[in-house]
Design a protein around this motif. Structure first.
Motif, PDB file in Angstrom:
ATOM      1  N   ALA A   6       0.735  -1.056   0.004  1.00 17.01           N
ATOM      2  CA  ALA A   6      -0.017  -0.149   0.019  1.00 17.01           C
ATOM      3  C   ALA A   6       0.933   1.171  -0.042  1.00 17.01           C
ATOM      4  N   GLU A   7       2.056   1.209   0.907  1.00 16.69           N
ATOM      5  CA  GLU A   7       2.757   2.504   0.773  1.00 16.69           C
ATOM      6  C   GLU A   7       3.446   2.750  -0.745  1.00 16.69           C
ATOM      7  N   GLU A   8       3.945   1.547  -1.332  1.00 14.19           N
ATOM      8  CA  GLU A   8       4.392   1.559  -2.675  1.00 14.19           C
ATOM      9  C   GLU A   8       3.145   2.315  -3.516  1.00 14.19           C
ATOM     10  N   ASN A   9       1.974   1.912  -3.499  1.00 14.76           N
ATOM     11  CA  ASN A   9       1.119   2.370  -4.224  1.00 14.76           C
ATOM     12  C   ASN A   9       0.767   3.751  -4.147  1.00 14.76           C
ATOM     13  N   SER A  10       0.866   4.385  -2.749  1.00 14.60           N
ATOM     14  CA  SER A  10       0.706   5.852  -2.502  1.00 14.60           C
ATOM     15  C   SER A  10       1.757   6.648  -2.788  1.00 14.60           C
ATOM     16  N   THR A  11       2.875   6.205  -2.235  1.00 11.55           N
ATOM     17  CA  THR A  11       4.157   7.114  -2.586  1.00 11.55           C
ATOM     18  C   THR A  11       4.258   7.272  -4.069  1.00 11.55           C
ATOM     19  N   VAL A  12       4.092   6.289  -4.839  1.00 10.57           N
ATOM     20  CA  VAL A  12       4.665   6.194  -6.312  1.00 10.57           C
ATOM     21  C   VAL A  12       3.909   7.275  -6.608  1.00 10.57           C
ATOM     22  N   MET A  13       2.484   7.936  -6.486  1.00 12.59           N
ATOM     23  CA  MET A  13       1.931   8.896  -7.055  1.00 12.59           C
ATOM     24  C   MET A  13       2.295  10.291  -6.665  1.00 12.59           C
ATOM     25  N   LYS A  14       3.311  10.322  -5.656  1.00 11.30           N
ATOM     26  CA  LYS A  14       3.754  11.352  -5.234  1.00 11.30           C
ATOM     27  C   LYS A  14       5.445  11.601  -5.717  1.00 11.30           C
ATOM     28  N   ASN A  15       5.689  10.704  -6.704  1.00 18.16           N
ATOM     29  CA  ASN A  15       6.990  10.493  -7.085  1.00 18.16           C
ATOM     30  C   ASN A  15       8.264  10.236  -5.918  1.00 18.16           C
ATOM     31  N   GLU A  16       7.643   9.666  -4.851  1.00 19.78           N
ATOM     32  CA  GLU A  16       8.433   9.194  -3.774  1.00 19.78           C
ATOM     33  C   GLU A  16       8.723   7.845  -3.506  1.00 19.78           C
ATOM     34  N   GLU A  17       9.644   7.531  -3.026  1.00 22.48           N
ATOM     35  CA  GLU A  17      10.179   6.219  -2.432  1.00 22.48           C
ATOM     36  C   GLU A  17       9.407   5.617  -1.472  1.00 22.48           C
ATOM     37  N   PRO A  18       8.886   4.511  -1.256  1.00 15.87           N
ATOM     38  CA  PRO A  18       9.582   3.424  -1.990  1.00 15.87           C
ATOM     39  C   PRO A  18       8.731   2.906  -3.518  1.00 15.87           C
ATOM     40  N   GLY A  19       7.864   3.835  -3.811  1.00 17.45           N
ATOM     41  CA  GLY A  19       7.172   3.503  -4.942  1.00 17.45           C
ATOM     42  C   GLY A  19       7.779   3.922  -6.155  1.00 17.45           C
ATOM     43  N   SER A  20       8.506   5.241  -5.997  1.00 15.68           N
ATOM     44  CA  SER A  20       9.183   5.565  -6.776  1.00 15.68           C
ATOM     45  C   SER A  20      10.694   5.445  -6.365  1.00 15.68           C
TER      46      SER A  20
END
Lengths: 471, 471
Positions: free
Chosen positions: A163-177
């Motif tokens: 869930a953290e990856e799925n949310s952070t990626v939408m802000k260009n932040e790690e761990p998603g990005s």
């Protein structure tokens, strides 16, 4: 029958330059018009492709040049090749042009056979493909494949995104990005977009003012030539550079997910990587869990006398991803490990997923190279040309420094003493009817088509010997 | 005579679906073969483009669909358009295909006239072009232009690069590789490479595992529909979002050099930006010294009833850069300010500098749209279709929520209550012979070609009313 005679019975016998300066007056006039709407400043001349044939390019003033540059190393067989004209007129091509599919969603019935033709020509050990549009695009698609693979291994096969990856990626932040790096080499050229631009390290003018990722550049070996006489020194140079690579991978502030390298740095000055160096990078990347990407954009499709330059190194096990473009006209990457297919669809995806019209051309080029043994021809002509250049070198050692490309087909280069001298030589060669390119600061690079024969080499060497004497 | 009758006298009269599931057995078989070498998981079916015609796409099983998705909104005139076939068979096209030039170094004699044809169709206020290969590529090339422009203004016109810039850029460090941002919007889609991926903010699956630049996403207005009945609330929504944009530009940790926006967010759910919003962004970007980029990749080339969707907003002074791709087949950006030509050559440059084969197709498409008044037709058919959908909406309000696209040609969308319901509808529509796409989580998006007429709209509406009743 020679291949040039077979393809181009009407090919000019010699270059003819009619104008006293290049670009000539008609090119100058047309470039002024073009310049109103398009950045035409880098143009050498306006070309008349209708009149160009085989190894000869004709310009708007009717000057006819032997083309040893071939659209920055991207014409495989020569101008107006009859087999490519056939492919261009095929019903398959018409469909690809007028009904361009979104190949991922609505692939054409034609696609499978088109890809199989290309894959017959894939580097040894590679049997799958993903398609793109240019060298830069191919490399960035390969980076995407590498990053997904790297993270999948960290996450564990089959694991879902958090869930953290799925949310952070939408802000260009790690761990998603995630902060992940691709390691490349000084003097490398891998394209001019933003990730490809970050691994490119050729000249400031290619990169200035563009944001870049904080990715490391190792050192590419700089050999002493001729190679055969300098084995110990060059092995030491390889080891020095390998140590830098390993140190960077293990110490860089961002995890290094992938390494990208040209088997011969082309834009960067025709710097060769030895079999030992390229194999040692395989060992190192396996040891350190780094994806190994070979960029064959300029070196691929026959010009070194092998289909793909890195086949000279016979790297075992095969590298992970091999990118291509230029002389293949189509672009993309080859791979073999199914784990480089992302865990879910739509991760490696875009509207077109490649250009079928150019894939058809690539297939036709591959077929012609194979059927006409153009690799053997290129190796043979390259040896012939190299020997002649060695003679010139012995006569003018200052004008043929660090001659390189022995046993690498027509992929030959050498250095002059200064950029000014090199540029003067290239300019004079044009006036003498030979279109030749440079690379890096000091180098002349030869990039003829695969239809280049001994008779063309003779014309080039004759022009060169005159031009060098005039310097 | 209607345009469909003129172009496609043999166009099917109605869809025919012969298989009980889609993809049908022949598609399934061919996809399995394709899947051995290519990621074919997103494929809906294998298409038979030879048999497809006009607004109808035929699959490998002989199913014939009315195509209201048109290769993810990228077919302008319909399948096997006779004028495009003519262009595809022209000597100019053959040359472009077999003698692909490095357009920056060796432009063809043909290039000027090819570009002028495209520029005749440029958005109002734009008269220059730089060419690329895809929507993502076009946007990233526009970013490069924007970054160079932004830094040139900081540095002062005519100022040279500093020694520090020239050295730091080779290490991917500032000031040579400056920290600069592009601001985009939540739900935006601008492509899937690394810089374009950083401004894209559609779905996690498009971005996960890829490093991204630390660039900000503002909020795109979310209007209440129908627009005419909710003017005050929507104006307040515009102002709310404008404030966020201004706050982000003035407070972001990295200077914001450019702003990119779709006039209608397409992949992100057909979110419309009002004339007031788009004009206010012009005022704001001028005030704050930010480059204004309009992404017309999906909205451009006629589908909204104007050549370019942002022409509905009549933004004054014109925006700085307008990117295009998809229905134009060719890609790139339009501009008008000569300061967006970099101070030196070879800064906006690559081997091919675009794809002449696709530029020829773009010119032919532009000519056909103009000569056949396809913008007027699209507006007319869009109004007709929208009115019919409003009727369905009054009958099934739950299945046609937030109907949007009034007065925007056939660029129409609406929402369902859940992704599952939307997906079920799209699936059933295929079985009823209509190929329709979705966007975002809840939306159905209509993206027919410009040959779509009232009779096609009737077929779609009939299938829709049945499918909705079946839900």
């Amino acid at each position: 029958m020679s291949i040039a005679a077979k393809y181009y019975p009407q090919e000019p016998k010699v270059p003819v330059v009619k104008t006293s300066s290049i670009p000539g007056p008609e090119s100058v006039k047309e470039l002024a018009q073009l310049g109103e709407v398009f950045d035409a400043r880098p143009a050498y001349f306006v070309a008349d492709y209708e009149k160009s044939l085989g190894n000869y390019i004709v310009d708007a003033d009717g000057n006819t040049y032997l083309d040893v540059y071939a659209q920055i190393a991207s014409i495989a067989l020569g101008y107006n090749n009859p087999k490519l004209i056939e492919a261009a007129q095929s019903p398959e091509m018409i469909r690809a042009l007028v009904d361009r599919p979104a190949l991922g969603n609505f692939p054409s019935k034609d696609l499978n056979s088109i890809l199989r033709k290309i894959l017959k020509f894939a580097p040894k050990g590679q049997d799958k493909i993903w398609s793109g549009l240019s060298g830069a695009d191919a490399n960035e698609l390969a980076f995407k494949a590498a990053f997904m693979y790297y993270r999948a291994k960290q996450r564990g096969v089959g694991a879902e995104f958090s869930a953290e990856e799925n949310s952070t990626v939408m802000k260009n932040e790690e761990p998603g990005s995630p902060h992940l790096a691709v390691l490349s080499f000084k003097k490398a050229f891998h394209g001019r977009l933003f990730a490809s631009g970050s691994v490119t390290c050729s000249k400031p003018i290619h990169k200035l003012d563009f944001p870049a990722f904080n990715w490391p550049h190792a050192e590419y070996p700089s050999y002493t030539f001729p190679l055969a006489e300098n084995e110990a020194a060059n092995r030491a140079e390889d080891d020095r550079c390998l140590k830098i690579v390993e140190d960077l991978i293990t110490s860089w502030s961002i995890p290094v997910a992938a390494l990208i390298i040209e088997p011969i740095q082309s834009e960067g000055g025709d710097n060769h990587g030895s079999k030992y160096f390229l194999q040692s990078l395989r060992d190192l990347t396996l040891k350190l869990g780094v994806v190994y990407i070979i960029d064959e954009v300029q070196t691929g499709v026959g010009a070194t006398g092998k289909a793909w330059c890195h086949e000279w190194a016979d790297i075992q096990p095969p590298v992970d991803l091999v990118t291509f473009s230029k002389k293949f006209q189509s672009a993309g990457y080859f791979f073999h490990d199914p784990l480089f297919v992302p865990n879910k669809p739509y991760r490696q995806f875009n509207t077109w997923c490649g250009e079928p019209a150019r894939m058809i051309i690539a297939g036709a080029i591959a077929e012609e190279i194979t059927e006409n043994n153009l690799l053997d021809q290129c190796a043979r002509v390259g040896d012939y040309l190299y020997a002649k250049l060695e003679k010139l070198q012995s006569q003018y050692p200052d004008k043929f420094q660090r001659l390189r490309g022995q046993n690498r087909g027509t992929f030959i280069a050498w250095d002059l003493s200064s950029s000014a001298e090199r540029d003067a030589l290239l300019k004079d060669l044009k006036l003498k009817g030979c279109n030749v390119g440079g690379c890096a600061e000091l180098s002349v690079r030869l990039r003829p088509t695969l239809s280049f024969e001994e008779k063309h080499a003779d014309i080039l060497v004759e022009a060169l010997s005159q031009a060098v004497a005039d310097l």
